[in-house]
Each structure stands twice: as structure tokens, then as C-alpha cells.
Design a protein around this motif. Structure first.
Motif, PDB file in Angstrom:
ATOM      1  N   LYS A   1       3.053   5.818  -3.579  1.00  0.00           N
ATOM      2  CA  LYS A   1       4.040   6.359  -4.540  1.00  0.00           C
ATOM      3  C   LYS A   1       3.766   6.333  -5.878  1.00  0.00           C
TER       4      LYS A   1
ATOM      5  N   ASP B   1      -7.046   4.305   0.613  1.00  0.00           N
ATOM      6  CA  ASP B   1      -6.212   3.000   0.939  1.00  0.00           C
ATOM      7  C   ASP B   1      -7.295   2.018   1.931  1.00  0.00           C
TER       8      ASP B   1
ATOM      9  N   LEU C   1      -1.533  -0.595   7.808  1.00  0.00           N
ATOM     10  CA  LEU C   1      -1.216   1.049   7.717  1.00  0.00           C
ATOM     11  C   LEU C   1      -0.648   1.602   8.856  1.00  0.00           C
TER      12      LEU C   1
ATOM     13  N   THR D   1       0.685  -1.144  -0.165  1.00  0.00           N
ATOM     14  CA  THR D   1       0.011   0.000   0.056  1.00  0.00           C
ATOM     15  C   THR D   1       1.013   1.289  -0.040  1.00  0.00           C
ATOM     16  N   ASN D   2       2.099   1.161   0.928  1.00  0.00           N
ATOM     17  CA  ASN D   2       2.866   2.297   0.658  1.00  0.00           C
ATOM     18  C   ASN D   2       3.401   2.431  -0.806  1.00  0.00           C
TER      19      ASN D   2
END
Length: 186
Positions: free
Chosen positions: A80, A134, A153, A75-76
Motif C-alpha cells: 500500500k 516483494d 504471500l 508485505t501487503n
């Protein structure tokens, strides 16, 4: 956009990273492909597992399950690429859904993927803040529980609930009150 049920594999150990890769690659790839499209999924998922391998000594199983940790990394990395995701969602708003793909499995995947979302829903998802988007997509596309999303998260369980509630409220407003998390609305 109904949540797809994902059978949870048994928890693998980072001591056998090949097994971790074999166990989790398919579901992480599905999630990323649904967020960014198949063209970007291979690179993002490869980077997800490379990051996990490099940081494996810092993994704390007391903080999150391995599966949640991998979804958090993915997810991170999707974050981006969020400009790509938002551009794709906005393009769907302008041009509508992509035509059906040849095989049944591809059509099923396409029906829940970001590339085939109806224009109004795509625009509404693009307009969500990153945190809301997200949370919504980890629940809807990956089938994660609230606790798994919180772990992935690095936020509290309550934050997941409030972000999901706000996202659903915003989507319902765009969809005329239909529940964006259940069934087909068109």
C-alpha cells in the motif's frame, strides 16, 4: 545486498498476543524499515499487528506459520506504501546513498537498508514488479526461506522461485553480472 541472518524465534501462540508482539515486533520492524525507511516503519508495523490482532480468529496454522503470516500482512501493507518505496528508490538513484549514521548498529542497518542502496541497484529494484520486489526483499532483508515467502504471500513455492530468479536476472543485468544477493559489489 546480502541476506541478513535472522534467528527465528520460537513459534508463539495467538492466545497470548502480547508474547506474539514482543517476539516478532523487532524483526518485522527491521524488515519494514529496510523497505520503507524508519519514518514509515512505526506506522506500518503498528498496522501489521493491529490487523493480525483483528484477524487472529481467522489465522490458520495449517496454512502458514505465525511468523510467515505476519510477514505476509506486513508485505501487503508495504504494498500500500509502494509508491513511497519506489519514490525513495528512485531518489536514491538520483542522489546516491545517505551519509553514515552515527552508531555502528545504525551503520550496519543502513548498509542493507533501502535508503543506502547504491543508485543503480535502487533504480533496478524500483523497476521490478511488485511480486518480484516483494519476493526479493523478503528473502534478502527478512531472510525468509522460499516456503516462508510462499506462505507469507499466498503463492506457490514455484512462483517464489521464478519471481526470485527473474528479479535476480534483472538486477544482474543492471549490476553488470554481479550477484545482487551476495556480498558488497562496490
Amino acid at each position: 545486498m546480502a541476506a541478513t541472518h535472522v534467528e527465528k524465534p520460537p513459534e508463539a501462540s495467538l492466545d497470548d498476543f502480547d508474547a506474539v508482539f514482543d517476539t516478532y515486533f523487532p524483526e518485522i520492524h527491521r524488515y519494514v524499515a529496510q523497505r520503507l525507511g524508519p519514518d514509515h516503519a512505526d506506522d506500518v508495523v503498528a498496522e501489521t499487528f493491529l490487523t493480525a490482532f483483528r484477524k487472529r480468529a481467522r489465522f490458520d496454522p495449517g496454512r502458514a506459520a505465525l511468523r510467515s503470516w505476519l510477514y505476509g500482512i506486513a508485505t501487503n501493507l508495504v504494498g500500500k506504501h509502494r509508491r513511497t518505496e519506489v519514490r525513495a528508490l528512485r531518489a536514491m538513484n538520483r542522489h546516491g546513498a545517505a551519509p553514515d549514521l552515527p552508531g555502528h548498529e545504525e551503520r550496519v542497518t543502513a548498509s542493507v537498508s533501502a535508503q543506502s542502496l547504491r543508485p543503480a541497484l535502487a533504480a533496478a529494484i524500483a523497476a521490478l514488479g511488485r511480486g518480484e520486489r516483494d519476493v526479493l526483499l523478503l528473502v534478502a532483508l527478512a531472510g525468509l526461506t522460499h516456503q516462508e515467502v510462499a506462505d507469507a504471500l499466498g503463492v506457490s513455492y514455484g512462483t517464489v522461485g521464478s519471481r526470485l530468479s527473474r528479479a535476480r536476472t534483472k538486477l544482474r543485468a543492471v549490476l553488470g553480472g554481479a550477484n545482487p544477493m551476495e556480498g558488497d559489489h562496490g
